[in-house]
Design an enzyme around this catalytic site. Structure first.
Site, PDB file in Angstrom:
ATOM      1  N   ARG A  65     -34.161 -60.366 -33.126  1.00  0.00           N
ATOM      2  CA  ARG A  65     -33.622 -60.343 -31.746  1.00  0.00           C
ATOM      3  C   ARG A  65     -32.427 -59.411 -31.648  1.00  0.00           C
ATOM      4  O   ARG A  65     -32.125 -58.866 -30.596  1.00  0.00           O
ATOM      5  CB  ARG A  65     -33.268 -61.759 -31.257  1.00  0.00           C
ATOM      6  CG  ARG A  65     -32.654 -61.761 -29.848  1.00  0.00           C
ATOM      7  CD  ARG A  65     -32.748 -63.086 -29.101  1.00  0.00           C
ATOM      8  NE  ARG A  65     -32.513 -64.237 -29.940  1.00  0.00           N
ATOM      9  CZ  ARG A  65     -31.321 -64.597 -30.436  1.00  0.00           C
ATOM     10  NH1 ARG A  65     -30.251 -63.880 -30.151  1.00  0.00           N
ATOM     11  NH2 ARG A  65     -31.213 -65.648 -31.190  1.00  0.00           N
ATOM     12  N   TYR A 118     -40.738 -51.033  -7.072  1.00  0.00           N
ATOM     13  CA  TYR A 118     -41.757 -51.949  -7.576  1.00  0.00           C
ATOM     14  C   TYR A 118     -41.511 -53.365  -7.011  1.00  0.00           C
ATOM     15  O   TYR A 118     -40.356 -53.788  -6.886  1.00  0.00           O
ATOM     16  CB  TYR A 118     -41.675 -51.945  -9.108  1.00  0.00           C
ATOM     17  CG  TYR A 118     -42.581 -52.932  -9.766  1.00  0.00           C
ATOM     18  CD1 TYR A 118     -43.965 -52.789  -9.699  1.00  0.00           C
ATOM     19  CD2 TYR A 118     -42.066 -54.020 -10.451  1.00  0.00           C
ATOM     20  CE1 TYR A 118     -44.798 -53.708 -10.298  1.00  0.00           C
ATOM     21  CE2 TYR A 118     -42.891 -54.941 -11.061  1.00  0.00           C
ATOM     22  CZ  TYR A 118     -44.263 -54.780 -10.972  1.00  0.00           C
ATOM     23  OH  TYR A 118     -45.074 -55.696 -11.569  1.00  0.00           O
ATOM     24  N   ASP A 190     -35.040 -45.372 -12.317  1.00  0.00           N
ATOM     25  CA  ASP A 190     -36.304 -45.855 -12.884  1.00  0.00           C
ATOM     26  C   ASP A 190     -37.204 -44.631 -13.012  1.00  0.00           C
ATOM     27  O   ASP A 190     -37.682 -44.092 -12.012  1.00  0.00           O
ATOM     28  CB  ASP A 190     -36.920 -46.920 -11.968  1.00  0.00           C
ATOM     29  CG  ASP A 190     -38.188 -47.525 -12.559  1.00  0.00           C
ATOM     30  OD1 ASP A 190     -38.932 -46.797 -13.256  1.00  0.00           O
ATOM     31  OD2 ASP A 190     -38.456 -48.707 -12.307  1.00  0.00           O
ATOM     32  N   LYS A 215     -46.430 -48.474 -18.671  1.00  0.00           N
ATOM     33  CA  LYS A 215     -47.192 -47.502 -17.894  1.00  0.00           C
ATOM     34  C   LYS A 215     -47.467 -46.254 -18.740  1.00  0.00           C
ATOM     35  O   LYS A 215     -48.172 -46.333 -19.721  1.00  0.00           O
ATOM     36  CB  LYS A 215     -46.449 -47.210 -16.587  1.00  0.00           C
ATOM     37  CG  LYS A 215     -45.910 -48.479 -15.871  1.00  0.00           C
ATOM     38  CD  LYS A 215     -46.996 -49.400 -15.330  1.00  0.00           C
ATOM     39  CE  LYS A 215     -46.482 -50.766 -14.903  1.00  0.00           C
ATOM     40  NZ  LYS A 215     -45.401 -50.802 -13.946  1.00  0.00           N
TER      41      LYS A 215
HETATM   42  C1  LIG Z   1     -44.463 -51.801 -13.425  1.00  0.00           C
HETATM   43  C2  LIG Z   1     -43.132 -51.315 -12.978  1.00  0.00           C
HETATM   44  C3  LIG Z   1     -41.975 -52.046 -13.274  1.00  0.00           C
HETATM   45  C4  LIG Z   1     -42.007 -53.373 -13.995  1.00  0.00           C
HETATM   46  O1  LIG Z   1     -42.324 -53.204 -15.335  1.00  0.00           O
HETATM   47  P1  LIG Z   1     -43.123 -54.297 -16.241  1.00  0.00           P
HETATM   48  O2  LIG Z   1     -43.326 -53.575 -17.508  1.00  0.00           O
HETATM   49  O3  LIG Z   1     -44.388 -54.640 -15.504  1.00  0.00           O
HETATM   50  O4  LIG Z   1     -42.221 -55.480 -16.358  1.00  0.00           O
HETATM   51  C5  LIG Z   1     -40.759 -51.491 -12.890  1.00  0.00           C
HETATM   52  N1  LIG Z   1     -40.686 -50.313 -12.246  1.00  0.00           N
HETATM   53  C6  LIG Z   1     -41.787 -49.602 -11.942  1.00  0.00           C
HETATM   54  C7  LIG Z   1     -41.651 -48.298 -11.221  1.00  0.00           C
HETATM   55  C8  LIG Z   1     -43.045 -50.084 -12.285  1.00  0.00           C
HETATM   56  O5  LIG Z   1     -44.142 -49.373 -11.960  1.00  0.00           O
END
Ligand SMILES: *Cc1c(COP(=O)(O)O)cnc(C)c1O
Length: 400
Positions: A65, A118, A190, A215
């Site tokens: 952790r 998101y 992001d 992603k």
């Molecule tokens: C999917 C997504 C998230 C969240 O991420 P997870 O891995 O599903 O927790 C945050 N920001 C964007 C732009 C996303 O497409």
């Protein structure tokens, strides 16, 4: 290599930092692929050694952790690719966001975020964080006057996506960073949709970058993970004041999957971007399609900005068909190759309806304010042959 020269992005993506740093993981046993250390804990040489590690007097691994060699290899890699000082890995993109906000904000502090984000992030910002006294406000980051007006003296973070999920709006990273720094706040981007191959927010002035590595970085639809990259003092604060105490760490196995994904990121992003541009052009000339949003199209309102701050335009497209929401759902149901599923950035082409799926956390009013229309369809163009993707959309649209 005899001559000292800077390696190119694709080379670093494949070889990582391990060949640049003698002390890097895997060196003594000369493993070409990073080993997976599936170990929750690490043995101390003796009691004194353990005490020294806990006291921070010596570097070493204690407990997964707090740190793990495979995970740290990934953290160094994302920091390097994003041009950041250090990186930090999390169990998911949402964990990366939650820990980042909790690490730097307390009761009374404010986060100003984009209104087109998101759906999970929207829920975190509008319902979860306010329960802990963190003040939040969502505004349109394509309109800098709205951003400027929302910032007050307790604002710690300006947080936004670009390109934004799911409308593909593009935000001027350098301009938002300038506002943030003038107001003593952090600009956090992001970068999930663009990846460090297509866009480098830190080079444009942002303080930190967050990824849903689920992603494009993972790229194969087989693991959920998140990443943060930024300055050492800031990232250390997120690690020590949130992640290590609350948990939400990545599995070393998933860290390894992401290290593997990063090796092919440039090749995949080139193909995602090329195919998405072709699909976007096809859709924009289709008589049953009312509009298409893709930053690579000249008709996109921020196309010039996207060209300035991105190397290519990635693989996600938003569009709407004549007949709105109902007709859009029929397109999903009649696709044969495109898979009806949320998530994006996978090798498989994925198609979904944000208003009822990824963005169901938005109220009707919030959807309208964010420009997410009821009929919007989000398409994540995969790595199949683009002719087959277009043929599938063609037959689905013909059946409308
Ligand atoms: C999917 C997504 C998230 C969240 O991420 P997870 O891995 O599903 O927790 C945050 N920001 C964007 C732009 C996303 O497409």
């Amino acid at each position: 290599m005899s001559e000292k020269r800077e390696l190119k992005f694709s080379t670093i993506a494949v070889h990582g930092r391990k060949h640049l740093d003698k002390h890097e993981l895997g060196r003594p046993i000369r493993s070409v692929s990073t080993p997976i250390f599936m170990s929750s804990t690490f043995a101390f040489e003796n009691a004194d050694h353990g005490a020294r590690l806990f006291a921070g007097e010596e570097e070493g691994y204690i407990y997964t952790r707090i740190g793990n060699p495979t995970t740290q290899a990934l953290e160094k890699e994302i920091a390097y690719l994003e041009g950041a000082e250090v990186g930090l890995a999390f169990a998911s993109g949402m964990a990366a966001e939650a820990h980042t906000f909790l690490g730097v904000c307390g009761a009374g502090d404010k986060i100003v975020s984009g209104d087109t984000i998101y759906g999970g992030t929207h829920a975190l910002i509008t319902t979860v964080l306010p329960r802990f006294g963190i003040r939040t406000q969502e505004v349109n980051f394509c309109d800098l006057a709205q951003v400027e007006a929302a910032v007050d003296e307790r604002t710690r973070v300006l947080f936004f996506e670009t390109p934004a999920n799911p409308t593909l709006g593009v935000v001027d990273i350098a301009a938002v960073a300038e506002i943030a720094h003038r107001k003593n706040a952090l600009a956090i981007v992001d970068n999930t949709f663009a990846t460090p191959y297509l866009q480098n927010p830190i080079a444009l002035g942002a303080d930190a970058v967050i990824h849903s590595a689920t992603k494009y970085i993972g790229g194969h639809g087989d693991c959920v993970a998140g990443l943060l990259a930024g300055k050492k003092d800031f990232v250390d604060r997120v690690a020590h004041e949130s992640l290590h105490e609350i948990g939400g760490i990545i599995s070393p196995f998933n860290a390894w999957l992401l290290l593997r994904g990063l090796k092919t990121l440039p090749v995949r992003m080139d193909r995602h971007s090329q195919s998405a541009l072709e699909v976007a052009k096809y859709l924009s000339f289709h008589p049953k399609v009312t509009w298409v949003s893709y930053p690579g199209l000249k008709t996109h309102p921020q196309h010039e900005l996207a060209r300035r701050q991105m190397r290519a335009f990635s693989g996600v497209i938003a569009f709407e068909v004549r007949g709105g929401r109902e007709a859009g759902r029929r397109v999903l149901d009649t696709c044969e190759l495109c898979t009806v599923a949320v998530s994006l950035g996978d090798v498989d082409t994925l198609i979904q309806h944000p208003a009822s799926m990824t963005h169901h956390t938005y109220s009707k009013e919030a959807l309208a304010a964010a420009g997410i229309s009821e009929g919007l369809i989000r398409l994540s163009v995969g790595l199949e042959d683009v002719d087959d993707i277009i043929a599938d959309l063609k037959q689905a649209l013909a059946r409308l």
